[in-house]
Design a protein around this motif. Structure first.
Motif, PDB file in Angstrom:
ATOM      1  N   ALA A 128      26.908  26.822   7.455  1.00 13.24           N
ATOM      2  CA  ALA A 128      27.035  27.421   6.128  1.00 13.24           C
ATOM      3  C   ALA A 128      28.243  26.803   5.436  1.00 13.24           C
ATOM      4  CB  ALA A 128      27.196  28.933   6.228  1.00 13.24           C
ATOM      5  N   GLU A 129      28.129  26.640   4.125  1.00 17.71           N
ATOM      6  CA  GLU A 129      29.223  26.049   3.366  1.00 17.71           C
ATOM      7  C   GLU A 129      29.284  26.721   1.997  1.00 17.71           C
ATOM      8  OE1 GLU A 129      30.899  21.552   2.458  1.00 17.71           O
ATOM      9  OE2 GLU A 129      28.884  21.805   3.276  1.00 17.71           O
ATOM     10  N   SER A 130      30.482  27.099   1.587  1.00 23.98           N
ATOM     11  CA  SER A 130      30.679  27.728   0.287  1.00 23.98           C
ATOM     12  C   SER A 130      30.736  26.670  -0.801  1.00 23.98           C
ATOM     13  CB  SER A 130      31.991  28.515   0.292  1.00 23.98           C
ATOM     14  OG  SER A 130      32.301  28.956  -1.013  1.00 23.98           O
ATOM     15  N   SER A 131      30.211  27.013  -1.968  1.00 21.36           N
ATOM     16  CA  SER A 131      30.262  26.084  -3.103  1.00 21.36           C
ATOM     17  C   SER A 131      31.699  25.745  -3.474  1.00 21.36           C
ATOM     18  CB  SER A 131      29.549  26.688  -4.308  1.00 21.36           C
ATOM     19  OG  SER A 131      30.177  27.896  -4.687  1.00 21.36           O
ATOM     20  N   LYS A 132      32.615  26.646  -3.163  1.00 20.67           N
ATOM     21  CA  LYS A 132      34.026  26.441  -3.513  1.00 20.67           C
ATOM     22  C   LYS A 132      34.685  25.340  -2.684  1.00 20.67           C
ATOM     23  CE  LYS A 132      34.271  31.190  -4.997  1.00 20.67           C
ATOM     24  NZ  LYS A 132      34.627  32.543  -4.650  1.00 20.67           N
ATOM     25  N   THR A 133      34.076  24.985  -1.551  1.00 13.70           N
ATOM     26  CA  THR A 133      34.661  23.946  -0.692  1.00 13.70           C
ATOM     27  C   THR A 133      33.937  22.609  -0.819  1.00 13.70           C
ATOM     28  OG1 THR A 133      33.281  24.545   1.208  1.00 13.70           O
ATOM     29  CG2 THR A 133      35.404  25.679   0.997  1.00 13.70           C
TER      30      THR A 133
END
Length: 145
Positions: free
Chosen positions: A91-96
């Protein structure tokens, strides 16, 4: 005669996103939109219990009226009694995610998919394309808000 009044509690969804490396995200939300193997699925409070496979794609979570976007790289989701548990491969946040890097990776993955020859190369290129597309989509969602 006195009537008893039932209290209605407006409980939000309790969301837990777990990856093999660590608990990725925990919190309350009003709504979640999941990338399932059969298409996007929205979950609100009091949703019927369900277990579903997750596809590689963009996931949205609405907390306090604001949308947060994440790239999910497959896994499973369990919905039961206002609790949503995701067991995600990654999983990866759009913020990163760097928007320019995500855009370039998406374009390259699309080009590689179009050029791929042979079943194995096409399968590998398709997975790389879906992954790059998910990362690109969550950055686009972030830039719209």
């Amino acid at each position: 005669m006195i009537k008893k009044v039932k209290k209605i509690f407006f409980m939000n969804l309790q969301i837990s996103i777990l990856t093999p490396e660590r608990p990725f995200w925990n919190g309350e939300a009003e709504e979640i939109i999941l990338p399932t193997e059969t298409g996007e699925m929205g979950v609100l409070k009091n949703h019927a219990p369900i277990i579903t496979g997750l596809d590689v794609g963009a996931m949205l979570i609405r907390t306090q009226g604001e949308w947060n976007s994440f790239a999910i790289m497959g896994g499973f989701a369990v919905v039961k009694k206002n609790q949503v548990t995701l067991l995600a491969n990654e999983a990866e946040s759009s913020k990163t995610i760097d928007p320019e890097e995500a855009s370039n990776a998406f374009d390259k993955a699309k080009e590689n998919l179009e050029k791929a020859e042979g079943i194995k190369k096409k399968v590998e290129a398709n997975f790389a394309f879906k992954r790059a597309k998910a990362r690109y989509q969550v950055v686009k969602v972030l830039n719209k808000n």
